[in-house]
Design a protein around this motif. Structure first.
Motif, short mmCIF file in Angstrom:
data_model
loop_
_atom_site.label_atom_id
_atom_site.label_comp_id
_atom_site.label_asym_id
_atom_site.label_seq_id
_atom_site.Cartn_x
_atom_site.Cartn_y
_atom_site.Cartn_z
N PRO A 16 6.59 3.39 -6.23
CA PRO A 16 7.34 2.14 -6.06
C PRO A 16 7.05 1.12 -7.18
N ALA A 102 13.84 -2.68 1.20
CA ALA A 102 13.00 -2.47 0.02
C ALA A 102 13.81 -2.65 -1.25
N ASP A 106 13.45 -5.49 -4.29
CA ASP A 106 13.18 -5.01 -5.64
C ASP A 106 14.27 -5.39 -6.63
#
Length: 297
Positions: A16, A102, A106
């Motif tokens: 990630p 997520a 991001d």
């Protein structure tokens, strides 16, 4: 668990962060995934036991891969408008699943990506690694092949460009942003000029990106932007989150026409990014219609 599986598990823990670095460097989710995959291939062919600081090693490798990709892009440019066009990160607006949450966290705004794309590869790397991820200039210097002082200067030049662009910070309240954008569309649909001006910041910026074939257009100021805001004939609006902003896919007569992204601060729209590049608009439409979380290349 054998040695290879153990190494793969350790790499997945870092994926990630590596992808976040690569995305900010490259502005493309697909390119970022390619860069991270190349890092894994490099790691799998290395003697991992000899790597003392795996996180530092992986960050260095992904940064160098991104730097190589950015330099290759610049060499391919043949005219002033053939700049790299950042991919859109598109999520259907509504209840978000964990993967979409997520991806939203991001994402990077289109306004920031426009500025980052104007930096040299070395400036972009220094700014992203230091200002966004806190790497010391001593480490950055080794990646770009400069001294720490030169690396600091690269980041400083990039920082001045970014701050000089006065990129607005969006309101953290997603529900409030939705309400403001709905008010904009209601006014546009009825042609209520005064209501449009009320929902727009006095210094609002409307930027329309047509792709590599022609330069973008920029309109500034609430009255000028309000004059441009008209509901499209035969238009259909599909709500979306576009690079973290409240946005819309607009179709005309059943065909994808444009993507809009609104930056909202307080109760006013401070920036509107419109993408009219056909390839990116069609990829955004495909992502929304198929329920995927981002566009490809």
């Amino acid at each position: 668990m054998d040695e290879d599986e153990g190494l793969a598990a350790r790499f997945e823990q870092h994926r990630p962060r590596l992808r976040a670095v690569a995305y900010r460097m490259l502005g493309s989710p697909a390119d970022a995934d390619d860069a991270v995959q190349d890092v894994w291939l490099r790691l799998s062919m290395s003697d991992a036991e000899q790597i003392d600081n795996l996180d530092g090693w992986l960050t260095t490798v992904v940064a160098r891969e991104c730097l190589h990709m950015l330099r290759s892009r610049r060499r391919r440019r043949e005219d002033p408008f053939a700049a790299h066009l950042s991919d859109l990160v598109v999520i259907p607006d509504g209840n978000l699943d964990p993967e979409q949450e997520a991806l939203l966290a991001d994402s990077v705004s289109l306004a920031l990506l426009v500025v980052l794309d104007q930096l040299t590869p070395a400036e972009r790397l220094a700014f992203v690694l230091h200002d966004m991820f806190g790497l010391p200039f001593e480490e950055i210097a080794g990646i770009v092949g400069r001294s720490p002082v030169a690396a600091r200067q690269l980041a400083s030049r990039a920082r001045r460009r970014v701050h000089g662009a006065e990129i607005p910070s969006p309101d953290p309240d997603l529900a409030r942003r939705r309400r403001v954008v709905r008010a904009f569309y209601a006014a546009a649909w009825t042609g209520d000029f005064d209501a449009l001006v009320q929902v727009l910041d006095p210094d609002v910026v409307l930027r329309t990106d047509f792709g590599a074939a022609r330069p973008p257009t920029v309109v500034r100021g609430a009255p000028a932007v309000a004059k441009q805001a008209r509901a499209p004939r035969g238009g259909e609006l599909r709500p979306a989150l576009v690079n973290g902003a409240i946005g819309t896919l607009i179709s005309r007569d059943g065909r994808p026409f444009s993507v809009m992204a609104f930056t909202v601060a307080g109760d006013r729209i401070v920036r509107i990014d419109v993408v009219r590049d056909a390839d990116r608009v069609h990829r955004a439409a495909s992502a929304l219609l198929n329920g995927t979380t981002r566009t490809g290349r």
